[in-house]
Design an enzyme around this catalytic site. Structure first.
Site, PDB file in Angstrom:
ATOM      1  N   GLY A 208      90.143 -25.739   7.433  1.00 58.22           N
ATOM      2  CA  GLY A 208      89.448 -25.920   6.164  1.00 58.22           C
ATOM      3  C   GLY A 208      90.294 -26.480   5.044  1.00 58.22           C
ATOM      4  O   GLY A 208      89.833 -26.592   3.913  1.00 58.22           O
ATOM      5  N   THR A 209      91.548 -26.841   5.345  1.00 56.87           N
ATOM      6  CA  THR A 209      92.400 -27.365   4.285  1.00 56.87           C
ATOM      7  C   THR A 209      92.208 -28.870   4.093  1.00 56.87           C
ATOM      8  O   THR A 209      92.832 -29.456   3.216  1.00 56.87           O
ATOM      9  CB  THR A 209      93.886 -27.074   4.568  1.00 56.87           C
ATOM     10  OG1 THR A 209      94.147 -27.314   5.948  1.00 56.87           O
ATOM     11  CG2 THR A 209      94.227 -25.629   4.251  1.00 56.87           C
ATOM     12  N   GLU A 427      87.530   3.786  -1.731  1.00 58.69           N
ATOM     13  CA  GLU A 427      87.779   2.648  -2.628  1.00 58.69           C
ATOM     14  C   GLU A 427      88.586   3.079  -3.846  1.00 58.69           C
ATOM     15  O   GLU A 427      89.481   2.353  -4.296  1.00 58.69           O
ATOM     16  CB  GLU A 427      86.460   1.994  -3.049  1.00 58.69           C
ATOM     17  CG  GLU A 427      85.650   1.386  -1.904  1.00 58.69           C
ATOM     18  CD  GLU A 427      86.438   0.410  -1.043  1.00 58.69           C
ATOM     19  OE1 GLU A 427      87.400  -0.217  -1.550  1.00 58.69           O
ATOM     20  OE2 GLU A 427      86.117   0.293   0.158  1.00 58.69           O
ATOM     21  N   ASP A 502      91.395  -1.839   7.318  1.00 59.99           N
ATOM     22  CA  ASP A 502      92.651  -1.696   6.569  1.00 59.99           C
ATOM     23  C   ASP A 502      93.811  -1.496   7.535  1.00 59.99           C
ATOM     24  O   ASP A 502      94.887  -2.082   7.377  1.00 59.99           O
ATOM     25  CB  ASP A 502      92.600  -0.461   5.654  1.00 59.99           C
ATOM     26  CG  ASP A 502      91.500  -0.583   4.605  1.00 59.99           C
ATOM     27  OD1 ASP A 502      91.126  -1.724   4.287  1.00 59.99           O
ATOM     28  OD2 ASP A 502      91.034   0.458   4.116  1.00 59.99           O
TER      29      ASP A 502
END
Ligand code: ADP
Ligand code: ZN
Length: 596
Positions: A208-209, A427, A502
């Site tokens: 995507g660059t 969170e 995480d």
């Protein structure tokens, strides 16, 4: 004929052999089935039928006009038999002369119109071997490259109308590639001067660059055809086909030169040759063919091969030798200015409110690739349309950024109070821990509204782009990542599956610290690519234990720090979690209030 070509020839013969065997097998089955059907049809001889009719056993005779058989239905049994006849007419004449009129009077004589489907399927079955032969011939024809005009590879040549102006940012890269454009336009000039232009250029960068985009732009600027192909197309291919495709691609290119060949995901074919297992040896054949083609360029052929990869270090060294892909251009994710420029390009065809600030969006999207930025604007347009706004507003854009980063808001998902509480603490844990870390980014928003696969999220303000990341930053990143799990444990005395992502990310970060960036004290600055067994072998058996230990040490330390911060700020943890439960979303300003 050198070794590669021999190998490739052999591959082709194997493919051919397999196809011929399959075709013969199918044809054989076809013949058997066909004959069996015929036998069934011949089951009843004329004399038998006449006997049966005279004995009064027959209930019904069914004739389909145009067909060459008559169905005989019996009175007592469900049984059906067939009699072959030259024509229905002939049958009627034959039977009428030989049977008692009394017995035929009771027989139901039906003449049906032929059913299209049965006659079609019969024709089809008898045609099957012929059809298969034709298919086979076409295949052989194509494989031998005789199908001049036939589309022998997926990548069709096309003239792109992409220009350098359509590629935002990447100024140095464009500058470097202008010489390629000039060469494609006026190869003679360069030749006369004795200048050597690189034949193969490797574009390295994340998906995507804009690697494909810039390759197309080169073709567009030079006004030459662009022939794309993708390395991943070869992964599941039959033996030998990959190599023959590559050969054909270059043949085609030579015919229409000057042109550009673009090989996306070249690592799929050009990975380091390590073992000789099935898929790998196929890749080897394809890779070898590619090397042969790159070496075989005549000086008067104006073909430039551009290849894209995200993992240049995985490529076989042979690909990078002089005369092959000897020039590398790194395409990185855009910086602030680049992002603004890309946003401007993709904003051209969209309607925005007057107060839209593309610069501030560029600031909020550090690390985004060109593709992601274009995606954000597109999502914003979709959101604005759904909300029936007349123009795209800042709110639509913010929502689009969240949608692209965390996923779509799932307002309809029903969540139990217990899960909500868990998410709120999780969170809050991330956010509070981050607040106490020196290098961590500021919290932008904490939410327990589910989005995508996440039950909630903590968003950070992105800092100015940085090229290098320090060890301290990476260690603190681990702490922030484990803040969610730590909060669950401390506040609720229970841990959940909510932290799985995480944990996955944290483990990967720790692994990179040890094996890629040489940040472990014990092992030191050594590259230990765990995906390359050869590299590990260099350091003896114990190295794998050491890697594991070092990763575990980093994670353990981070988890302890996260818990320590939360224990010391347990009051704030409860407050933030409670406000989250009431309001679902906490803004940056509201979050700062807890620390006054
Ligand atoms: P890659 O080949 O590196 O995976 P692409 O060239 O396919 O990336 O980029 C995908 C899309 O992202 C492009 O079609 C374009 O819309 C957008 N894009 C990426 N980089 C840029 C850029 N520098 N300028 C403008 N658009 C870009
Ligand atoms: Zn989390």
């Amino acid at each position: 004929m050198d070794n590669n070509q021999k190998k490739q020839k052999r591959g082709k013969f194997i493919v051919l052999g397999v196809f011929i065997a399959i075709i013969l097998f199918v044809a054989l089955i076809g013949v058997i089935v066909y004959n069996k059907n015929k036998q069934e049809e011949q089951q009843l001889a004329y004399t038998e039928l006449i006997k049966d009719i005279n004995a009064g056993k027959v209930e019904k005779l069914e004739m389909t006009s145009g067909s060459q058989s008559v169905k005989v239905k019996y009175k007592n049994k469900d049984e059906e038999k067939k009699v072959l006849v030259p024509s229905v007419q002939a049958f009627v004449e034959l039977v009428q002369g030989k049977v008692d009129t009394s017995s035929i009077e009771n027989i139901d004589l039906k003449q049906k119109e032929p059913s299209v489907i049965t006659s079609f399927s019969k024709n089809f079955i008898s045609l099957l071997p012929t059809i298969l032969m034709v298919v086979l011939i076409i295949m052989i024809y194509q494989m031998q490259g005789l199908g001049e005009k036939g589309k022998v590879y997926d990548g069709a040549e096309n003239d792109t109308n992409v220009k350098f102006d359509d590629v935002a940012g990447l100024e140095e890269e464009k500058h470097e590639l202008i010489e390629v454009v000039n060469f494609l336009k006026e190869p003679k000039k360069f030749e006369e001067m004795g200048a050597k232009i690189p034949r193969g250029i490797l574009l390295c960068g994340k998906p995507g660059t804009g690697k494909t985009l810039i390759a197309k732009a080169i073709a567009g600027e030079a006004g030459v055809p662009f022939i794309p192909m993708s390395g991943s197309e070869f992964i599941e291919m039959f033996a030998g086909l990959g190599a023959s495709r590559v050969r054909k691609l270059f043949e085609k290119a030579k015919k229409i030169a000057p042109c550009i060949i673009f090989i996306d995901e070249i690592d799929a074919i050009g990975s380091r040759r390590t073992s000789n297992s099935g898929a790998e040896s196929e890749n080897n054949q394809t890779l070898n063919q590619l090397l042969v083609e790159m070496d075989g360029f005549e000086s008067n052929e104006t073909i430039i091969v551009l290849a894209a990869t995200n993992r240049p270090e995985m490529l076989d060294k042979a690909l990078l030798r002089p005369g092959r892909f000897d020039r590398q251009i790194v395409i990185s994710a855009p910086d602030l200015k680049g992002r603004e420029a890309i946003l401007k390009i993709h904003a051209k065809d969209k309607k925005f409110e007057d107060d839209i600030d593309l610069k501030s969006i560029a600031e909020d999207t550090a690390g985004f690739t060109g593709a992601e930025l274009s995606n954000v604007l597109n999502e914003a347009a979709i959101i604005a349309t759904i909300k029936k706004h007349s123009k795209i507003s800042n709110i639509d854009l913010e929502e689009a950024i969240k949608k692209v980063t965390v996923g779509l808001e799932k307002t309809s998902r029903v969540i139990s109070d217990k899960d909500k509480r868990l998410t709120a603490y999780h969170e809050a844990g991330h956010a509070i821990v981050s607040k106490f870390l020196a290098t961590s980014m500021d919290v932008k928003e904490v939410s327990i509204i589910p989005r995508g696969v996440a039950g909630g999220y903590t968003m950070y303000k992105t800092n100015e782009d940085k090229f290098y990341v320090s060890k301290t930053e990476m260690k603190e990143k681990l702490v922030a990542l484990l803040g969610g799990r730590a909060a669950e444990k401390i506040a609720l005395d229970e841990i959940s599956t909510g932290a799985s992502n995480d944990i996955e990310v944290a483990t990967q970060v720790a692994r990179d610290m040890v094996t890629v960036y040489g940040m472990s004290d014990e092992i030191g600055p050594i590259s230990l690519r765990t995906d390359d067994p050869m590299e590990l072998q260099l350091f003896g058996k114990d190295i794998e234990d050491s890697i594991g230990n070092e990763i575990k040490k980093l994670i353990d330390e981070a988890y302890i720090i996260a818990q320590k911060i939360l224990v010391e700020n347990i009051q704030i943890l409860h407050e933030v979690a409670n406000v989250l439960l009431q309001k679902e979303v906490i803004s940056a300003e509201e979050f700062e209030e807890f620390f006054k």
